[in-house]
Write an enzyme that holds these catalytic residues in place. Structure first.
Site, PDB file in Angstrom:
ATOM      1  N   ASP B  66     -25.406  86.326  11.471  1.00 33.90           N
ATOM      2  CA  ASP B  66     -25.040  87.600  11.449  1.00 33.90           C
ATOM      3  C   ASP B  66     -25.621  88.136  12.201  1.00 33.90           C
ATOM      4  O   ASP B  66     -26.113  87.297  13.477  1.00 33.90           O
ATOM      5  CB  ASP B  66     -25.653  88.364  10.068  1.00 33.90           C
ATOM      6  N   ASP B 129     -36.272  92.005   0.320  1.00 30.22           N
ATOM      7  CA  ASP B 129     -35.541  93.545  -0.770  1.00 30.22           C
ATOM      8  C   ASP B 129     -34.315  92.182  -1.651  1.00 30.22           C
ATOM      9  O   ASP B 129     -33.601  92.322  -2.253  1.00 30.22           O
ATOM     10  CB  ASP B 129     -34.958  94.160  -0.019  1.00 30.22           C
ATOM     11  N   HIS B 131     -32.736  90.065   0.608  1.00 28.87           N
ATOM     12  CA  HIS B 131     -30.969  90.145   0.897  1.00 28.87           C
ATOM     13  C   HIS B 131     -31.467  88.608   1.855  1.00 28.87           C
ATOM     14  O   HIS B 131     -32.081  88.606   1.816  1.00 28.87           O
ATOM     15  CB  HIS B 131     -31.273  91.366   2.207  1.00 28.87           C
TER      16      HIS B 131
END
Lengths: 245, 245, 245, 245
Positions: B66, B129, B131
């Protein structure tokens, strides 16, 4: 994921038989789980023809991936019986190359497969309701099941009555490889044909991952091929076809 | 899936560095995507030590999975900068063995990887969370995305402010390999440490596949190893540990 | 083939232990054959340290690839005894994860390996005379042997006296995986260190395939790594080093 | 190694086309090198039929593994011309999926293949003199060559005159993947038919590894299938057949 769309059911069956034959002829031992039902009938017919007369020893072990036993009769269950009549018997597969999954041995199934080097290939069909193997919309909450026993009420609700002429033969439970066991396979081939599969194919390829559509998990496998005829592909849009073909 | 629980973060880092080194030393070319962030910091330190002095040529290509660009500055993005300072620079990785994913080339990323033989290995962290890469709870509806651009509002909502000292550097978008691209990798290693990861590890290993917990999809990969320290494992029950260890 | 040259024996041992550990930690079952002798001693020491305290179950099965039995004593053979003292005992490898090859079961060895999914990894040493496993210069005419029994006269001629303090313990035969069985392995790691191996390493990497140098066949394996220290590499020329590193 | 003996040349061609098709339909990119010559002619005919009408994109790249250029004409070499007329043109293989090996690019060939993830599959024929690709009895001393240029005198001595109607077209050199490059392939299929191949098949399967019989090295590949008709198998004894079938 690779998407292969054939013009006809006959062509789908030809391609599927070629892919399956490729695994059977591998120089390495192969563990292969195969589907019963109507979809693969012509494929098995073609495969038996291709295999006849080959002077090879089979270093493939074949597995059923689910089983529905008869409640009263002592005969073998529905899936293995299907596989015998379609494939094992006409292709003269030696009994030692056939592993029967049933309610007596399902708990050890995943471990057994691992100890034999893992499942190399699984041939799947898909139901119009999105089920694969015995993983039905109302039995697949978490996608995390391995090979398990399932209450057969679930099957009655989803896929209609069992294929029993005698209702007293309805079993209380059946066994199936679960989503995790199937996803743990090295290579997957999913076949489907006919207009009645067009909607579910669209949902599998374009919709969310949803426990109510169990097969929606399958496109996330790194080595899956989806092989369907033009009728089953008839609701796919061009973008989806071009993305995966 | 294989679950490995180490006593300490140091031990987790040692094992992770060994696994990564195994791929780097492979006789075949390897495509490897690796994570930035804090979790792998010690692992990279150990890896750099292990690699120093080895008289090998690198047939590995390293990828970031990413990238968050700076809006105003011309400097490289956050992820690749992380990877450079942690690993590429101290390990003297030649520039030709580094592939930078960014907003100029993300559309061709999955195709490029395929043309190079596929992604062999990806090292992932996981957020509290749920991700992984840039796949956040509110950006991962269907799990079917490939490498894509995402509006960075999503990131602000989920994982707090960006790591920018200057708010004017906040970009409008970022890029990430999507769930499908990650699942299409041949081997995955997920690392996590510390008590703040204990809850999400429990949900990943024991909960439903849920777009609001993007990493919940990962255990369905056929060749994933989850490597965590005892703190991150502290909410797992014995049954889960014994099932996967 | 990949050639890795380390500065020291210690570094060679460290890298080898990392590669072996990578296989042991694989999410898939692994079949691994490992070598006794002096070369891997430090590697096993490091490996045992790395494995201690890991809370994993072993889905690896370990194999010896040759065995020299004692003629009179009822004790286990030389190779498996070596492996126990170096590795199995200090690493607490469960007995069910150890497969002993010996004269009672060698005929079924290759078939057994195949039925378990094939040999995933073999760690080899090489003798100064070019032997690997029990494949000696005067026993390897055609390179086509599978696991077999060999008259131990051959061993006396080649590698000096057996490691028996009592000559009456000399066996008449020994067993070994043959060249074909070894070449049929998915991944090979060959380790060597010290000046006394420099000549044979040169012949293996630069000379003809020759039954009088059994290990000369190994560089033709598609996935072999040759890991040696600088002394064992001291007779290699720059061209060879650059070609394979 | 797996040995498959078919009754007829037609059946050998059918099986070979199925195996090749299996690779072409893989969900992953494939690098495939294929043979010209007479042996595969019917196989290509069958393959073209099977592929016609399939709505797929090709993620396979096809390679020639040797090339004999025309000395004077500007036209393409003999091997690629063969492959075009047999397969690429009738199967409508896009030009971007064809990689031509020739004298301008052979030095980078092995590196190129590696950068694309390695050669997945190679289809080989074998000459009555034991040559495979352009590896002839008098050019294969050490089995250690990679892709190389060879003086074409060697070819004249071994396999008779070139297939040139005009002697002035005889080139001085040709290029070929060497034994090491071929052995470095992930999967090999060797096909042979007819009585004139019976002797060489016997020598390959039962004789020593011998540079004067270059193909004698091939059975040591871990994933090779040898597919021959009954005439080519006519000099094999039962023991050999049962060992490898």
């Amino acid at each position: 994921m690779k998407l292969i769309i054939t013009k006809t059911y006959e062509e789908m069956s030809e391609i599927a038989s070629n892919i399956l034959l490729g695994y059977i002829l591998s120089p390495e031992n192969q563990n292969i789980a195969i589907t019963g039902g109507r979809t693969p009938a012509l494929m098995y017919e073609k495969l038996v023809t291709k295999m006849s007369g080959l002077n090879i020893s089979y270093n493939t072990t074949f597995y059923n991936f689910d089983e529905i036993a008869y409640k009263r009769s002592k005969r073998e269950g529905i899936t293995i019986s299907d596989l015998r009549s379609y494939f094992f018997t006409p292709a003269n597969i030696p009994e030692e190359n056939i592993h029967r999954l049933d309610e007596t041995n399902y708990k050890a199934h995943d471990h057994l497969i691992q100890s034999r080097g893992g499942m190399d290939f699984i041939l799947l069909g898909v139901g119009a309701d999105g089920h694969f193997c015995g993983n039905l919309p109302n039995t697949t909450q978490f996608f995390d099941q391995t090979t398990q026993v399932v209450m057969s009420d679930a099957m009655r609700q989803n896929v209609g009555e069992f294929h029993f002429s005698d209702p007293q033969e309805y079993p209380d439970t059946y066994v199936t490889m679960g989503p995790r066991s199937v996803m743990n396979t090295k290579n997957i081939l999913l076949i489907a044909n006919g207009k009645e599969k067009a909607d579910i194919i669209k949902r599998i390829l374009g919709g969310p991952v949803d426990p109510l559509v169990p097969a929606s998990i399958l496109p996330l496998h790194p080595k899956i091929t989806i092989l369907i005829d033009s009728e089953a592909a008839s609701e796919l849009d061009e973008i989806t076809i071009n993305q995966y073909k």
